[in-house]
Motif scaffolding. Structure first.
Motif, PDB file in Angstrom:
ATOM      1  N   LEU A 115       0.866  -1.173   0.000  1.00  0.00           N
ATOM      2  CA  LEU A 115       0.000   0.000   0.000  1.00  0.00           C
ATOM      3  C   LEU A 115       0.905   1.226   0.000  1.00  0.00           C
ATOM      4  CD1 LEU A 115      -2.711  -1.060   2.608  1.00  0.00           C
ATOM      5  CD2 LEU A 115      -2.795  -1.227   0.110  1.00  0.00           C
ATOM      6  N   PRO A 116       0.849   2.048  -1.035  1.00  0.00           N
ATOM      7  CA  PRO A 116       1.821   3.154  -1.158  1.00  0.00           C
ATOM      8  C   PRO A 116       1.620   4.218  -0.084  1.00  0.00           C
ATOM      9  CG  PRO A 116       0.126   3.348  -2.831  1.00  0.00           C
ATOM     10  CD  PRO A 116      -0.101   2.024  -2.158  1.00  0.00           C
ATOM     11  N   MET A 117       2.673   5.007   0.103  1.00  0.00           N
ATOM     12  CA  MET A 117       2.632   6.109   1.058  1.00  0.00           C
ATOM     13  C   MET A 117       1.630   7.165   0.592  1.00  0.00           C
ATOM     14  SD  MET A 117       5.806   8.595   2.181  1.00  0.00           S
ATOM     15  CE  MET A 117       6.119   8.996   0.438  1.00  0.00           C
ATOM     16  N   ARG A 118       0.916   7.738   1.593  1.00  0.00           N
ATOM     17  CA  ARG A 118      -0.012   8.826   1.343  1.00  0.00           C
ATOM     18  C   ARG A 118       0.232   9.920   2.378  1.00  0.00           C
ATOM     19  NH1 ARG A 118      -5.758   5.559   0.612  1.00  0.00           N
ATOM     20  NH2 ARG A 118      -5.182   4.386  -1.279  1.00  0.00           N
ATOM     21  N   PRO A 119      -0.271  11.119   2.146  1.00  0.00           N
ATOM     22  CA  PRO A 119      -0.137  12.157   3.186  1.00  0.00           C
ATOM     23  C   PRO A 119      -0.735  11.684   4.510  1.00  0.00           C
ATOM     24  CG  PRO A 119      -0.859  13.145   1.127  1.00  0.00           C
ATOM     25  CD  PRO A 119      -0.888  11.664   0.917  1.00  0.00           C
ATOM     26  N   GLY A 120       0.086  11.681   5.536  1.00  0.00           N
ATOM     27  CA  GLY A 120      -0.366  11.240   6.849  1.00  0.00           C
ATOM     28  C   GLY A 120      -0.334   9.744   7.053  1.00  0.00           C
ATOM     29  N   GLN A 121       0.147   8.975   6.072  1.00  0.00           N
ATOM     30  CA  GLN A 121       0.171   7.517   6.208  1.00  0.00           C
ATOM     31  C   GLN A 121       1.439   6.966   5.588  1.00  0.00           C
ATOM     32  OE1 GLN A 121      -3.430   5.063   5.314  1.00  0.00           O
ATOM     33  NE2 GLN A 121      -2.109   4.016   3.851  1.00  0.00           N
ATOM     34  N   ALA A 122       2.166   6.181   6.355  1.00  0.00           N
ATOM     35  CA  ALA A 122       3.396   5.567   5.858  1.00  0.00           C
ATOM     36  C   ALA A 122       3.075   4.429   4.896  1.00  0.00           C
ATOM     37  CB  ALA A 122       4.220   5.050   7.023  1.00  0.00           C
ATOM     38  N   GLU A 123       4.058   4.049   4.099  1.00  0.00           N
ATOM     39  CA  GLU A 123       3.906   2.877   3.242  1.00  0.00           C
ATOM     40  C   GLU A 123       3.614   1.657   4.099  1.00  0.00           C
ATOM     41  OE1 GLU A 123       6.706   1.789  -0.231  1.00  0.00           O
ATOM     42  OE2 GLU A 123       7.319   0.461   1.412  1.00  0.00           O
ATOM     43  N   ARG A 124       2.712   0.818   3.636  1.00  0.00           N
ATOM     44  CA  ARG A 124       2.336  -0.371   4.395  1.00  0.00           C
ATOM     45  C   ARG A 124       2.639  -1.625   3.603  1.00  0.00           C
ATOM     46  NH1 ARG A 124      -3.558   1.148   7.119  1.00  0.00           N
ATOM     47  NH2 ARG A 124      -2.849   2.958   8.322  1.00  0.00           N
ATOM     48  N   ARG A 125       3.011  -2.648   4.343  1.00  0.00           N
ATOM     49  CA  ARG A 125       3.317  -3.939   3.727  1.00  0.00           C
ATOM     50  C   ARG A 125       2.950  -5.047   4.699  1.00  0.00           C
ATOM     51  NH1 ARG A 125       9.225  -4.127   2.211  1.00  0.00           N
ATOM     52  NH2 ARG A 125       8.718  -2.086   1.361  1.00  0.00           N
ATOM     53  N   THR A 126       2.715  -6.219   4.192  1.00  0.00           N
ATOM     54  CA  THR A 126       2.379  -7.343   5.068  1.00  0.00           C
ATOM     55  C   THR A 126       3.608  -7.759   5.855  1.00  0.00           C
ATOM     56  OG1 THR A 126       2.888  -8.951   3.319  1.00  0.00           O
ATOM     57  CG2 THR A 126       0.605  -8.185   3.500  1.00  0.00           C
ATOM     58  N   HIS A 127       3.371  -8.303   7.052  1.00  0.00           N
ATOM     59  CA  HIS A 127       4.502  -8.713   7.886  1.00  0.00           C
ATOM     60  C   HIS A 127       5.137  -9.994   7.385  1.00  0.00           C
ATOM     61  CE1 HIS A 127       1.287 -11.287   9.491  1.00  0.00           C
ATOM     62  NE2 HIS A 127       2.257 -12.077   9.903  1.00  0.00           N
ATOM     63  N   ASP A 128       4.404 -10.798   6.611  1.00  0.00           N
ATOM     64  CA  ASP A 128       4.943 -12.074   6.116  1.00  0.00           C
ATOM     65  C   ASP A 128       5.365 -11.921   4.660  1.00  0.00           C
ATOM     66  OD1 ASP A 128       2.365 -11.674   5.307  1.00  0.00           O
ATOM     67  OD2 ASP A 128       1.742 -13.762   5.492  1.00  0.00           O
ATOM     68  N   TYR A 129       6.154 -12.878   4.196  1.00  0.00           N
ATOM     69  CA  TYR A 129       6.708 -12.795   2.856  1.00  0.00           C
ATOM     70  C   TYR A 129       6.890 -14.192   2.280  1.00  0.00           C
ATOM     71  CZ  TYR A 129      10.728 -13.365   5.954  1.00  0.00           C
ATOM     72  OH  TYR A 129      11.581 -13.793   6.946  1.00  0.00           O
ATOM     73  N   ILE A 130       7.184 -14.218   0.980  1.00  0.00           N
ATOM     74  CA  ILE A 130       7.431 -15.467   0.262  1.00  0.00           C
ATOM     75  C   ILE A 130       8.878 -15.474  -0.200  1.00  0.00           C
ATOM     76  CG2 ILE A 130       6.724 -16.923  -1.673  1.00  0.00           C
ATOM     77  CD1 ILE A 130       4.033 -15.439  -1.659  1.00  0.00           C
ATOM     78  N   ARG A 131       9.578 -16.564   0.059  1.00  0.00           N
ATOM     79  CA  ARG A 131      10.968 -16.704  -0.402  1.00  0.00           C
ATOM     80  C   ARG A 131      10.975 -17.291  -1.813  1.00  0.00           C
ATOM     81  NH1 ARG A 131      11.509 -18.488   5.105  1.00  0.00           N
ATOM     82  NH2 ARG A 131      12.906 -17.137   6.303  1.00  0.00           N
ATOM     83  N   HIS A 132      11.738 -16.640  -2.686  1.00  0.00           N
ATOM     84  CA  HIS A 132      11.818 -17.107  -4.075  1.00  0.00           C
ATOM     85  C   HIS A 132      13.225 -17.538  -4.461  1.00  0.00           C
ATOM     86  CE1 HIS A 132       7.726 -16.050  -5.189  1.00  0.00           C
ATOM     87  NE2 HIS A 132       7.885 -14.843  -4.655  1.00  0.00           N
ATOM     88  N   GLY A 133      14.084 -17.806  -3.480  1.00  0.00           N
ATOM     89  CA  GLY A 133      15.443 -18.218  -3.792  1.00  0.00           C
ATOM     90  C   GLY A 133      16.458 -17.169  -3.401  1.00  0.00           C
TER      91      GLY A 133
END
Length: 362
Positions: free
Chosen positions: A193-211
């Motif tokens: 979720l991109p950064m917006r005025p008053g809101q930092a960039e957001r990302r999920t806490h988990d991830y997928i390893r691709h090598g």
């Protein structure tokens, strides 16, 4: 014959001497107060102002001023004079008690003090504790790591590598070489979720390893340019291929001095045979546990901060493309890292640090 004004005699009572010696010994005492205590103890020992000024590292006028302050007001004369404003509500004893607790003890339920726990233990407010800590630059919540090298050739290797940085040989190239191995291609489980005025960039806490992929890099210590090569594995054969790449990139008229660590792939028989066939290459190994001597480590930190930590890569190929793009941009406008410390300054700093930690009793 003695000239000038006579120096008034200065004698100490047992209580005064004990107080002054305690101020010089306690690590919690302010440095200015500790210095004044050392001056008065030297005065009581019969030393001249000139001798004391030289020993303590101050001017003769400073010594004379504190001598007279002590003769006039005794021990209280060494404390800072009251400043304008409301009278103090926190005594020196309370401040010293907070500092002593902070530096020499731990709370029963934690590994370090917080403003809340210190306020409860000292009977002061949290804001008062915070002001005391700020005044003495104490941050109990912070911790840093260190590791001293046990390399028996530490001094020789430091002098060798720092000498290459400060006084590189003529008609030669100094390259700082290392591998950033097992770089993971990580992708988030959902779109960012991109950064917006008053809101930092957001990302999920988990991830997928691709090598993973491994980056072999050589930093030109003079120009800041990077020679880079990516491999999926990290073995001596990949390192030899990287040496071939360096050999092709550096003009044949120049000697090549490589600064690198003691990783096993750098010392295999295959590498020894390659070096025997390429006599213009000279290897300089950093001391064990002293990778900070290798300037390419600083460039790796920039790569991690700018490309890897917050990047999302759906495959090792995408990760490799991002790394190669960053190398190309770096080489378009390279900025060298300038080494400023001499070998003597580094060794003196390490000696001071060893002396300081040896005094802790650990």
């Amino acid at each position: 014959m003695r000239t000038g004004r006579p120096i008034p005699p200065l004698t100490l009572t047992n209580v005064e001497r004990e107080t002054l010696e305690r101020w010089t010994r306690r690590p919690t005492t302010a440095q200015a107060l500790a210095q004044r205590a050392r001056i008065i103890l030297s005065c009581a020992a019969g030393k001249t102002n000139t001798r004391i000024a030289r020993d303590v590292g101050v001017t003769k006028q400073t010594v004379g001023r504190w001598r007279m302050r002590f003769l006039t007001a005794r021990v209280d004369g060494l404390l800072d004079e009251p400043r304008p404003g409301a009278p103090r509500t926190i005594s020196d004893a309370q401040i010293e008690a907070v500092l002593t607790r902070t530096l020499e003890s731990r709370p029963a339920d934690a590994t370090h003090w917080s403003t809340r726990s210190m306020a409860q233990a000292s009977g002061l407010s949290r804001s008062t504790v915070n002001r005391i800590w700020q005044a003495f630059a104490l941050q109990p919540h912070r911790t840093e790591t260190f590791k001293l090298s046990k390399d028996p050739l530490f001094i020789e290797k430091v002098r060798d590598i720092v000498g290459l940085y400060l006084h590189p040989p003529d008609r030669a190239l100094v390259l700082c070489v290392d591998e950033k191995s097992q770089i993971q291609a990580l992708d988030r489980t959902q779109p960012l979720l991109p950064m917006r005025p008053g809101q930092a960039e957001r990302r999920t806490h988990d991830y997928i390893r691709h090598g993973t992929t491994s980056l072999f890099a050589a930093l030109d210590a003079k120009t800041g340019k990077i020679i880079g090569q990516l491999h999926r594995r990290h073995r001596a054969i990949e390192f030899r291929k990287f040496l071939d790449t360096i050999d092709a990139a550096v003009p044949a008229t120049l000697d090549v001095h490589l600064i690198l660590d003691n990783y096993g792939t750098h010392k295999t028989p295959m590498i020894h045979r390659w070096l025997a066939r390429h006599p213009r290459f000279h290897l300089h190994f950093t001391p064990t546990s002293a990778s900070w001597l290798n300037l390419v480590e600083r460039w790796f930190a920039l790569l991690s901060d700018k490309q890897i930590k917050r990047g999302a890569h759906a495959s090792p190929r995408a990760l490799e493309a991002a790394i190669l793009a960053y190398i190309a941009l770096s080489n378009n406008s390279p900025t060298p890292f300038v080494w400023t410390k001499t070998a003597d300054e580094i060794l003196a700093s390490v000696a001071r640090f060893c002396h300081r930690i040896s005094e802790t009793g650990h």
